[in-house]
Write an enzyme that holds these catalytic residues in place. Structure first.
Site: not given
Ligand code: S3P
Length: 425
Positions: A25, A92, A167, A312, A343
């Site tokens: 970010r 992701g 996310q 996580d 996982r």
């Molecule tokens: C994250 C949100 C989480 C987390 C990922 C990082 C983020 O994922 O598992 O490692 O930085 O916003 P999700 O939004 O899919 O839950």
């Protein structure tokens, strides 16, 4: 990689690398701001380097020194149509958050990631963005990468997130920042709030009323200095290592203690672990020192609102639970199935190979302890967190652990094996 520890004990102080979520970010807001942003303790893991690479392809100058990352922000309007494909690697967060940014920029871009990213659902982001007017095409109707984004003028939205995902929330926030008027995002459960905190740090505003987040469009940001706290999701591996290894005490300094991320501390307390947490200073994000000593543990139940606060950390909590007396039940964690690997399956399969009494359920797992673990051949399955779980397990196995594909760990913790060697005397 062969991991062979002979009756180790863990001792010492470390500072784990910068938080992955905050590092991503900081690059994004730095790029979208006017002026310079200087980032200290940035995580130079592969995921965050993918974010830097994508913004460079969008015309943003980003300088790296050993100590700092300097982002020469272009503002929203300074981003340029990329002449190359944006490659988000294994990340992701990069893929989903950048969709929210690119959906409203007046140009075309194409995004691709690695094999794991190609299997992870992107429709959870492309569906709300399409409702805001975004034009995103991709494999299986925009469900998977590669994705092609044709930037459009975006409309406001009132959106209830179908999954508790930071996310998805953040992607919709980035899109809402580009719309004309106020958008509302409703969270089923609180998820990490680094995006919201960073909007304020970069001179913008965002409101929360209960589980509703209200974002005004048309905000301009100003470059600033960011210090990235240590990643509690990385610290978690050495917290567990200290708790399960005899005669151990590990001190983790400057670790992020944002309340939306500290579910693992609550679980340590529930399981009777010997843990102390001392807040030191706070600069936007809360920070402190976590100390863990060898612990006598009891099984527990984990589910409900705590899940997004430790999602996580569940793979390493599974290892912790093998060393607790009694049963540990993890529920409501079906989101684990769409992480870098499934996982639930990867952690259950690999820990079983070392003799753990663990079974997968539809939405989590059941672990029965306390088990004596044995050596064996295991794999990260290309998933950084699974690789680290298996390396930490090797501290307490009778016999050698042979870990296949340990390279995946560089995604979030390039110094992991250096820190492990430093602490395991
Ligand atoms: C994250 C949100 C989480 C987390 C990922 C990082 C983020 O994922 O598992 O490692 O930085 O916003 P999700 O939004 O899919 O839950």
């Amino acid at each position: 990689m062969k991991l062979n520890f002979n009756n180790p004990s863990l001792g010492g102080k470390i500072e784990v690398p910068g938080d992955k979520s905050i590092s991503h970010r900081s690059i994004m807001f730095g790029a979208l701001s006017e002026g310079k942003t200087t980032i200290r303790h940035f995580l130079k893991g592969e995921d965050c380097l993918s974010t830097i690479d994508c913004f460079r392809k969008l015309g943003v100058q980003i300088d790296e020194t050993d100590e700092e990352i300097i982002v020469h922000g272009t503002g929203w309007d300074g981003l340029k149509e990329p002449s190359e494909i944006l490659n988000t690697g294994n990340s992701g967060t990069t893929t989903r958050l950048m969709l929210g940014i690119l959906a409203g920029r007046p140009f075309h871009s194409v995004m691709i990631g690695d094999e794991s990213i190609g299997k992870r659902p992107m429709d959870r982001v492309t569906v709300p963005l399409a409702a805001m007017g975004a034009d995103i095409a991709g494999r299986e109707n925009g469900r998977f990468t590669p994705l092609s984004i044709r930037g459009k003028k975006l409309e406001t939205i009132e959106y209830k997130l179908p999954v508790a995902s930071a996310q998805v929330k953040s992607a919709v926030i980035f899109a809402a920042l580009q719309a004309n008027g106020e958008s509302v995002i409703v969270e089923p459960e609180a998820t990490r709030d680094h995006t919201e905190k960073m909007i304020e740090q970069f001179g913008g505003s965002i409101r929360r009323e209960g589980n509703r987040i209200i974002v005004k469009g048309g905000q301009q940001f100003k470059g600033t200095d960011v210090y990235v706290p240590g990643d509690i999701s990385s610290a978690a591996f050495f917290m567990v290592a200290a708790a399960i290894t005899p005669n151990s005490e590990v001190v983790l300094e400057h670790t992020g203690l944002n309340k939306t991320r500290t579910g693992i501390i609550d679980v340590f307390e529930q399981m009777g672990a010997d843990i102390t947490v001392e807040k030191t200073f706070s600069e936007g994000e809360e920070i402190g020192t976590i100390t863990v000593k060898t612990s006598s543990l009891k099984g527990t139940e984990i589910g409900g609102e705590i899940i997004p606060r430790l999602i996580d950390e569940i793979p390493i909590i599974a290892l912790l639970a093998t060393q607790a007396e009694g049963e540990t039940i993890i529920r409501n964690a079906e989101e684990l199935k769409v992480k870098e690997t499934n996982r639930i399956d990867t952690v259950v399969d690999e820990l079983k190979k070392l003799g753990a009494d663990i079974e997968a359920t539809d939405d989590g797992m059941i672990i029965r302890g306390k088990s004596k673990l044995r050596g064996g051949a295991v794999s990260s399955h290309g998933d950084h967190r699974i690789g680290m779980v298996m390396a930490i397990a090797a501290l307490i196995t009778d016999g050698e652990v042979e870990l296949h594909d340990p390279e995946a760990i560089a995604v979030s913790y390039p110094e992991f094996f250096d820190h492990l060697r430093l602490l395991a005397k």
